[in-house]
Motif scaffolding. Structure first.
Motif, mmCIF file in Angstrom:
data_model
loop_
_atom_site.group_PDB
_atom_site.id
_atom_site.type_symbol
_atom_site.label_atom_id
_atom_site.label_comp_id
_atom_site.label_asym_id
_atom_site.label_seq_id
_atom_site.Cartn_x
_atom_site.Cartn_y
_atom_site.Cartn_z
ATOM 1 N N CYS A 51 -6.108 -5.185 5.098
ATOM 2 C CA CYS A 51 -5.723 -3.809 4.780
ATOM 3 C C CYS A 51 -6.666 -2.833 5.467
ATOM 4 C CB CYS A 51 -5.791 -3.565 3.277
ATOM 5 S SG CYS A 51 -4.785 -4.669 2.310
ATOM 6 N N GLY A 62 -0.799 -0.299 -1.496
ATOM 7 C CA GLY A 62 -0.929 -1.634 -0.921
ATOM 8 C C GLY A 62 -1.932 -2.483 -1.671
ATOM 9 N N TRP A 98 -1.781 -4.455 6.830
ATOM 10 C CA TRP A 98 -1.294 -3.240 6.153
ATOM 11 C C TRP A 98 -2.064 -2.076 6.758
ATOM 12 C CZ3 TRP A 98 2.703 -1.834 3.338
ATOM 13 C CH2 TRP A 98 2.648 -0.753 2.455
ATOM 14 N N TYR A 121 2.364 3.991 5.177
ATOM 15 C CA TYR A 121 1.754 2.725 5.592
ATOM 16 C C TYR A 121 2.829 1.745 6.037
ATOM 17 C CZ TYR A 121 -3.273 2.767 4.698
ATOM 18 O OH TYR A 121 -4.639 2.988 4.791
ATOM 19 N N LEU A 123 3.616 -2.566 6.925
ATOM 20 C CA LEU A 123 3.210 -3.966 6.915
ATOM 21 C C LEU A 123 3.636 -4.583 8.237
ATOM 22 C CD1 LEU A 123 1.987 -6.209 5.025
ATOM 23 C CD2 LEU A 123 4.366 -6.923 4.641
#
Length: 361
Positions: A51, A62, A98, A121, A123
Motif C-alpha cells: 500500500c 484500503g 494499492w 486509489y 488496485l
C-alpha cells in the motif's frame, strides 16, 4: 481489559462515518464492507498487497479493507524512493499494489494491470504475480523504525492490532463522539494505532494530508471540531514555534505524544500549559514491534515525573531485568526494560519466505 474477550473486528459494530476529508467526502462502515466484498471477487488466492499510503480516504479505506479481509499488507509512504520500492517488491513478491490514482500510469508502464478503483486509489495486479506463502495469522507488515528502505519488516497479527487498539481506547477513554485529525503518516505504526483505536469505538477520523504549519490545516481542524492531536517530539517542537497555545481551538480535548522521548523541559511545559487549558496531555512510549504504544503516563500523574515512560498499557506488563534475566524489584537499579502483552508482534521478516513463520520472539 479482558484479553480473552476481544472484539473480532477493528470496526465498531454499528454503522458510522469512519472518515471525513476536507472535500466532505465520507467513508462509512458500510462503504468499507462493500469494497471488501467487491475485492474478494477479484482475488484468485490470498494476496500480499503493498500500500502506497498517504493521509487520504482512499488510503484509509484500503488499509481497513485489507485488515478486514485478512489480506496481509505492507504500509509504505506513497513518496517512497522508487528504487527502494523496487527492492522491496523483489524481496517479498507482492501480488498487488494499492496506489493513489496519480501513480497508476507510472506502474502501468512497467506492466502492472489496474483491476479496481475507489476513492482516488487503484488496485494494480503485479506482473507475473505468484502466490506467496503467508502465515494464517499475518495481517500487517511495517518497516522497522527508521528503516523505510530496509527489507527488514515487522510481522503483525490482527490480534496484536485489536489488543493494542482496545488498550489505547480504554486508557484514553475514547468515545464515538471523538474526532482525531491525521498528522502522523499511515505508514507509521503510531499513526495507524490512532486510526485503529478510534475506529474500534465508532469515532470519525478527520483526514487531511496538510501539515500543521498550514493555516488550512487549522481551518479544517476547527470547521470539523477535531478533538485530539497525536504527534512525535518534532510535532510538539513545531507547535511551540507556531505559538500553539495562543490558538483558539474550542473542540480540542486531548494531546498524545509518542515516537521518541520528549525532553523533560518540553514535557513539563506541555503538561502545565495543557492543565491550564483544560486539555489532557498523555506522554507515551512505544515500539512498532509492540504494534505501537506500550506505556503511558496518565495526564494527572505526569507532574514531577517528566522523564518517566509511565506504566504499561492495560493488558500489558513491564518488567526490569538484570543481566542474568532476573527481575529487579528494588529502586535505583539499572536493568533492561522488558514488555509482555498481546500486542507484541510475531517477529521480523527479511525475505518472502519469512512471511510463513509464526511467532519467533
Amino acid at each position: 481489559m479482558d484479553i480473552n474477550n476481544l472484539p473480532q473486528s477493528i470496526l465498531n459494530e454499528r454503522e458510522f462515518v469512519a472518515a471525513r476529508d476536507e472535500q466532505d467526502v465520507e467513508l462509512r462502515r458500510s462503504d468499507i464492507l462493500r469494497v471488501k466484498k467487491e475485492l474478494n471477487n477479484l482475488f484468485p488466492f490470498r494476496p500480499l498487497i503493498f500500500c502506497l499510503s498517504e493521509n487520504s480516504i482512499g488510503s484509509l479505506c484500503g488499509y481497513v479493507v485489507f485488515l478486514e479481509g485478512a489480506w496481509p499488507a505492507l504500509m509504505l509512504n506513497s513518496h517512497i524512493d522508487r528504487e527502494l520500492l523496487k527492492g522491496l517488491i523483489e524481496s517479498y513478491g507482492p501480488t498487488h499494489l494499492w496506489t493513489p490514482d496519480r501513480f497508476v500510469q507510472e506502474f502501468v508502464a512497467q506492466g502492472y494491470e489496474p483491476i479496481y478503483s475507489a476513492y482516488g486509489y487503484s488496485l494494480l495486479q503485479v506482473p507475473n504475480m505468484m502466490p506467496v506463502n503467508l502465515h494464517k495469522d499475518l495481517a500487517l507488515l511495517l518497516s522497522t523504525s527508521g528503516s523505510t528502505g530496509s527489507p527488514k519488516l515487522i510481522r503483525t497479527t490482527y490480534r496484536n492490532i485489536i489488543c493494542n487498539a482496545v488498550s489505547i481506547a480504554e486508557y484514553l477513554e475514547i468515545k464515538e463522539t471523538d474526532r482525531p485529525i491525521t498528522i502522523l503518516p499511515m505508514s507509521y505504526s503510531y499513526g495507524l494505532s490512532v486510526l485503529n483505536s478510534h475506529l474500534l469505538k465508532g469515532a470519525t477520523v478527520l483526514v487531511t494530508n496538510r501539515s500543521i504549519v498550514e493555516d488550512d490545516f487549522w481551518d479544517f481542524f476547527n470547521l470539523k471540531r477535531a478533538t485530539s492531536i497525536s504527534g512525535v517530539p518534532y510535532t510538539y517542537e513545531i507547535l511551540l514555534k507556531l505559538k500553539f497555545f495562543d490558538f483558539q481551538l474550542p473542540s480540542l480535548k486531548v494531546l498524545t505524544q509518542s515516537g521518541a522521548s520528549l525532553s523533560e523541559e518540553l514535557s513539563e511545559l506541555y503538561a502545565l500549559k495543557c492543565r491550564d487549558k483544560g486539555w489532557k496531555f498523555y506522554k507515551m512510549y512505544g515500539q512498532s514491534e509492540g504494534t505501537s504504544r506500550l506505556c503511558y503516563m496518565p495526564y494527572k500523574e505526569i507532574f514531577g515525573r517528566y522523564g518517566s515512560v509511565g506504566k504499561a498499557i492495560p493488558g500489558g506488563e513491564i518488567l526490569l531485568m538484570d543481566e542474568e534475566g532476573q527481575e529487579i524489584n528494588g529502586p535505583e537499579k539499572i536493568g533492561e526494560l522488558v514488555y509482555r502483552g498481546g500486542n507484541v508482534t510475531m517477529g521480523y521478516a527479511e525475505k518472502r519466505e519469512d512471511l510463513a513463520l509464526g511467532d519467533v520472539w
